[in-house]
Motif scaffolding. Structure first.
Motif, PDB file in Angstrom:
ATOM      1  N   ALA A  31       5.453  15.505   4.856  1.00  0.00           N
ATOM      2  CA  ALA A  31       4.212  15.309   5.609  1.00  0.00           C
ATOM      3  C   ALA A  31       4.519  14.891   7.050  1.00  0.00           C
ATOM      4  CB  ALA A  31       3.357  14.244   4.935  1.00  0.00           C
ATOM      5  N   THR A  32       3.706  15.345   7.959  1.00  0.00           N
ATOM      6  CA  THR A  32       3.893  15.026   9.368  1.00  0.00           C
ATOM      7  C   THR A  32       3.835  13.528   9.618  1.00  0.00           C
ATOM      8  OG1 THR A  32       2.865  17.123   9.966  1.00  0.00           O
ATOM      9  CG2 THR A  32       3.016  15.454  11.703  1.00  0.00           C
ATOM     10  N   CYS A  33       2.987  12.876   8.866  1.00  0.00           N
ATOM     11  CA  CYS A  33       2.785  11.446   9.045  1.00  0.00           C
ATOM     12  C   CYS A  33       2.740  10.771   7.688  1.00  0.00           C
ATOM     13  CB  CYS A  33       1.459  11.217   9.781  1.00  0.00           C
ATOM     14  SG  CYS A  33       0.920   9.503   9.844  1.00  0.00           S
ATOM     15  N   MET A  34       3.294   9.565   7.636  1.00  0.00           N
ATOM     16  CA  MET A  34       3.153   8.748   6.432  1.00  0.00           C
ATOM     17  C   MET A  34       2.631   7.385   6.855  1.00  0.00           C
ATOM     18  SD  MET A  34       6.349   9.745   4.032  1.00  0.00           S
ATOM     19  CE  MET A  34       5.501   9.066   2.598  1.00  0.00           C
ATOM     20  N   GLY A  35       1.792   6.831   6.019  1.00  0.00           N
ATOM     21  CA  GLY A  35       1.181   5.572   6.409  1.00  0.00           C
ATOM     22  C   GLY A  35       0.947   4.632   5.254  1.00  0.00           C
ATOM     23  N   TRP A  36       0.490   3.459   5.591  1.00  0.00           N
ATOM     24  CA  TRP A  36       0.114   2.436   4.621  1.00  0.00           C
ATOM     25  C   TRP A  36      -1.349   2.090   4.832  1.00  0.00           C
ATOM     26  CZ3 TRP A  36       3.366   0.706   0.841  1.00  0.00           C
ATOM     27  CH2 TRP A  36       4.733   0.931   1.003  1.00  0.00           C
ATOM     28  N   PHE A  37      -2.075   1.984   3.756  1.00  0.00           N
ATOM     29  CA  PHE A  37      -3.414   1.432   3.822  1.00  0.00           C
ATOM     30  C   PHE A  37      -3.553   0.386   2.734  1.00  0.00           C
ATOM     31  CE2 PHE A  37      -5.639   3.369   0.218  1.00  0.00           C
ATOM     32  CZ  PHE A  37      -4.916   4.523  -0.047  1.00  0.00           C
ATOM     33  N   GLU A  46      -8.574   0.105   4.258  1.00  0.00           N
ATOM     34  CA  GLU A  46      -8.270  -0.182   5.657  1.00  0.00           C
ATOM     35  C   GLU A  46      -6.899   0.390   6.009  1.00  0.00           C
ATOM     36  OE1 GLU A  46      -7.719  -4.036   8.649  1.00  0.00           O
ATOM     37  OE2 GLU A  46      -7.429  -4.272   6.495  1.00  0.00           O
ATOM     38  N   ALA A  47      -6.858   1.222   7.022  1.00  0.00           N
ATOM     39  CA  ALA A  47      -5.561   1.723   7.495  1.00  0.00           C
ATOM     40  C   ALA A  47      -4.778   0.567   8.091  1.00  0.00           C
ATOM     41  CB  ALA A  47      -5.769   2.822   8.521  1.00  0.00           C
ATOM     42  N   VAL A  48      -3.513   0.469   7.738  1.00  0.00           N
ATOM     43  CA  VAL A  48      -2.677  -0.633   8.207  1.00  0.00           C
ATOM     44  C   VAL A  48      -1.689  -0.153   9.254  1.00  0.00           C
ATOM     45  CG1 VAL A  48      -0.950  -2.329   7.505  1.00  0.00           C
ATOM     46  CG2 VAL A  48      -2.907  -1.863   6.028  1.00  0.00           C
ATOM     47  N   ALA A  49      -0.915   0.863   8.928  1.00  0.00           N
ATOM     48  CA  ALA A  49       0.121   1.346   9.837  1.00  0.00           C
ATOM     49  C   ALA A  49       0.488   2.765   9.453  1.00  0.00           C
ATOM     50  CB  ALA A  49       1.361   0.453   9.781  1.00  0.00           C
ATOM     51  N   ASP A  54       7.927  12.163  14.450  1.00  0.00           N
ATOM     52  CA  ASP A  54       8.623  11.969  15.731  1.00  0.00           C
ATOM     53  C   ASP A  54       8.872  10.488  16.025  1.00  0.00           C
ATOM     54  OD1 ASP A  54       5.752  12.424  18.012  1.00  0.00           O
ATOM     55  OD2 ASP A  54       6.133  10.982  16.417  1.00  0.00           O
ATOM     56  N   GLY A  55       8.490   9.634  15.075  1.00  0.00           N
ATOM     57  CA  GLY A  55       8.734   8.208  15.229  1.00  0.00           C
ATOM     58  C   GLY A  55       7.604   7.430  15.863  1.00  0.00           C
ATOM     59  N   ASN A  56       6.589   8.138  16.350  1.00  0.00           N
ATOM     60  CA  ASN A  56       5.472   7.445  16.961  1.00  0.00           C
ATOM     61  C   ASN A  56       4.688   6.690  15.882  1.00  0.00           C
ATOM     62  OD1 ASN A  56       3.823   6.687  19.095  1.00  0.00           O
ATOM     63  ND2 ASN A  56       2.451   8.414  18.820  1.00  0.00           N
ATOM     64  N   THR A  57       4.286   5.472  16.190  1.00  0.00           N
ATOM     65  CA  THR A  57       3.609   4.635  15.205  1.00  0.00           C
ATOM     66  C   THR A  57       2.240   4.193  15.704  1.00  0.00           C
ATOM     67  OG1 THR A  57       4.647   2.649  16.114  1.00  0.00           O
ATOM     68  CG2 THR A  57       5.774   3.719  14.277  1.00  0.00           C
ATOM     69  N   ASN A  58       1.385   3.822  14.776  1.00  0.00           N
ATOM     70  CA  ASN A  58       0.170   3.126  15.153  1.00  0.00           C
ATOM     71  C   ASN A  58      -0.164   2.085  14.106  1.00  0.00           C
ATOM     72  OD1 ASN A  58      -1.953   4.332  13.295  1.00  0.00           O
ATOM     73  ND2 ASN A  58      -1.304   6.203  14.330  1.00  0.00           N
ATOM     74  N   TYR A  59      -0.824   1.036  14.557  1.00  0.00           N
ATOM     75  CA  TYR A  59      -1.101  -0.130  13.728  1.00  0.00           C
ATOM     76  C   TYR A  59      -2.553  -0.567  13.879  1.00  0.00           C
ATOM     77  CZ  TYR A  59       3.972  -0.749  13.524  1.00  0.00           C
ATOM     78  OH  TYR A  59       5.323  -0.573  13.320  1.00  0.00           O
ATOM     79  N   ALA A  60      -3.068  -1.146  12.808  1.00  0.00           N
ATOM     80  CA  ALA A  60      -4.363  -1.801  12.900  1.00  0.00           C
ATOM     81  C   ALA A  60      -4.207  -3.032  13.792  1.00  0.00           C
ATOM     82  CB  ALA A  60      -4.830  -2.227  11.507  1.00  0.00           C
ATOM     83  N   ASP A  61      -5.247  -3.356  14.533  1.00  0.00           N
ATOM     84  CA  ASP A  61      -5.181  -4.520  15.411  1.00  0.00           C
ATOM     85  C   ASP A  61      -4.855  -5.790  14.640  1.00  0.00           C
ATOM     86  OD1 ASP A  61      -7.883  -3.474  17.661  1.00  0.00           O
ATOM     87  OD2 ASP A  61      -5.745  -2.998  17.631  1.00  0.00           O
ATOM     88  N   SER A  62      -5.326  -5.856  13.411  1.00  0.00           N
ATOM     89  CA  SER A  62      -5.151  -7.069  12.615  1.00  0.00           C
ATOM     90  C   SER A  62      -3.694  -7.335  12.214  1.00  0.00           C
ATOM     91  CB  SER A  62      -6.012  -6.998  11.352  1.00  0.00           C
ATOM     92  OG  SER A  62      -5.660  -5.855  10.578  1.00  0.00           O
ATOM     93  N   CYS A 102      -0.727  11.673  13.065  1.00  0.00           N
ATOM     94  CA  CYS A 102      -1.528  10.461  12.981  1.00  0.00           C
ATOM     95  C   CYS A 102      -1.694   9.845  14.365  1.00  0.00           C
ATOM     96  CB  CYS A 102      -0.863   9.433  12.058  1.00  0.00           C
ATOM     97  SG  CYS A 102      -0.940   9.856  10.320  1.00  0.00           S
ATOM     98  N   SER A 103      -2.921   9.831  14.829  1.00  0.00           N
ATOM     99  CA  SER A 103      -3.232   9.094  16.052  1.00  0.00           C
ATOM    100  C   SER A 103      -4.639   8.560  15.872  1.00  0.00           C
ATOM    101  CB  SER A 103      -3.139   9.997  17.281  1.00  0.00           C
ATOM    102  OG  SER A 103      -4.015  11.088  17.170  1.00  0.00           O
ATOM    103  N   GLY A 104      -4.814   7.293  16.107  1.00  0.00           N
ATOM    104  CA  GLY A 104      -6.134   6.731  15.901  1.00  0.00           C
ATOM    105  C   GLY A 104      -6.466   6.656  14.423  1.00  0.00           C
ATOM    106  N   SER A 105      -7.630   7.150  14.051  1.00  0.00           N
ATOM    107  CA  SER A 105      -8.105   7.059  12.678  1.00  0.00           C
ATOM    108  C   SER A 105      -7.489   8.151  11.821  1.00  0.00           C
ATOM    109  CB  SER A 105      -9.636   7.171  12.657  1.00  0.00           C
ATOM    110  OG  SER A 105     -10.115   7.108  11.329  1.00  0.00           O
TER     111      SER A 105
END
Length: 123
Positions: A31-37, A46-49, A54-62, A102-105
């Motif tokens: 998969a292009t992106c893997m995440g944790w919720f 709730e999406a967590v991270a 390509d190594g780019n990450t995103n995180y919940a503000d919390s 994965c970018s944003g939501s």
């Protein structure tokens, strides 16, 4: 085949740390992106991270500054290092595969997820 198996959850006191792991099959790890919720009882998911191939990450503000998501391509595994845990982090944590960038939501676009691992943080 589809496989996502989370591990590493447990009970810790506030301020403690845990490292979650997710073992994926070759198909799901592609998969292009893997995440944790996460999902707490009676709450919405709730999406967590998330981390893209390509190594780019995103995180919940919390969780910014406290959690770190990473992936090991050789082991086809996803990790979530959680530090400075708070009682409000208590939830079932799931890893997910997203066949899109994965970018944003990103959570609505998750295709597969595992059975989850429970994290309990006591005050």
């Amino acid at each position: 085949q589809v496989q996502l198996a989370e591990s590493g959850g447990g009970s810790v006191q506030s301020g403690g740390s845990l490292r979650l792991s997710c073992a994926a099959s070759e198909y799901t790890y592609s998969a292009t992106c893997m995440g944790w919720f996460r999902q707490a009882p009676g709450e919405e998911r709730e999406a967590v991270a998330a981390i893209n191939s390509d190594g780019n990450t995103n995180y919940a503000d919390s969780v910014k500054g406290r959690f770190t998501v990473s992936r090991d391509n050789a082991k086809k595994s996803l990790y979530l290092q959680m530090t400075s845990l708070k009682p409000e982090d208590t939830a079932m944590y799931y890893c997910a595969a997203v066949y899109d960038y994965c970018s944003g939501s990103w959570l609505p676009f998750a295709s597969y997820w595992g059975q989850g691992t429970q994290v309990i943080v006591s005050s």
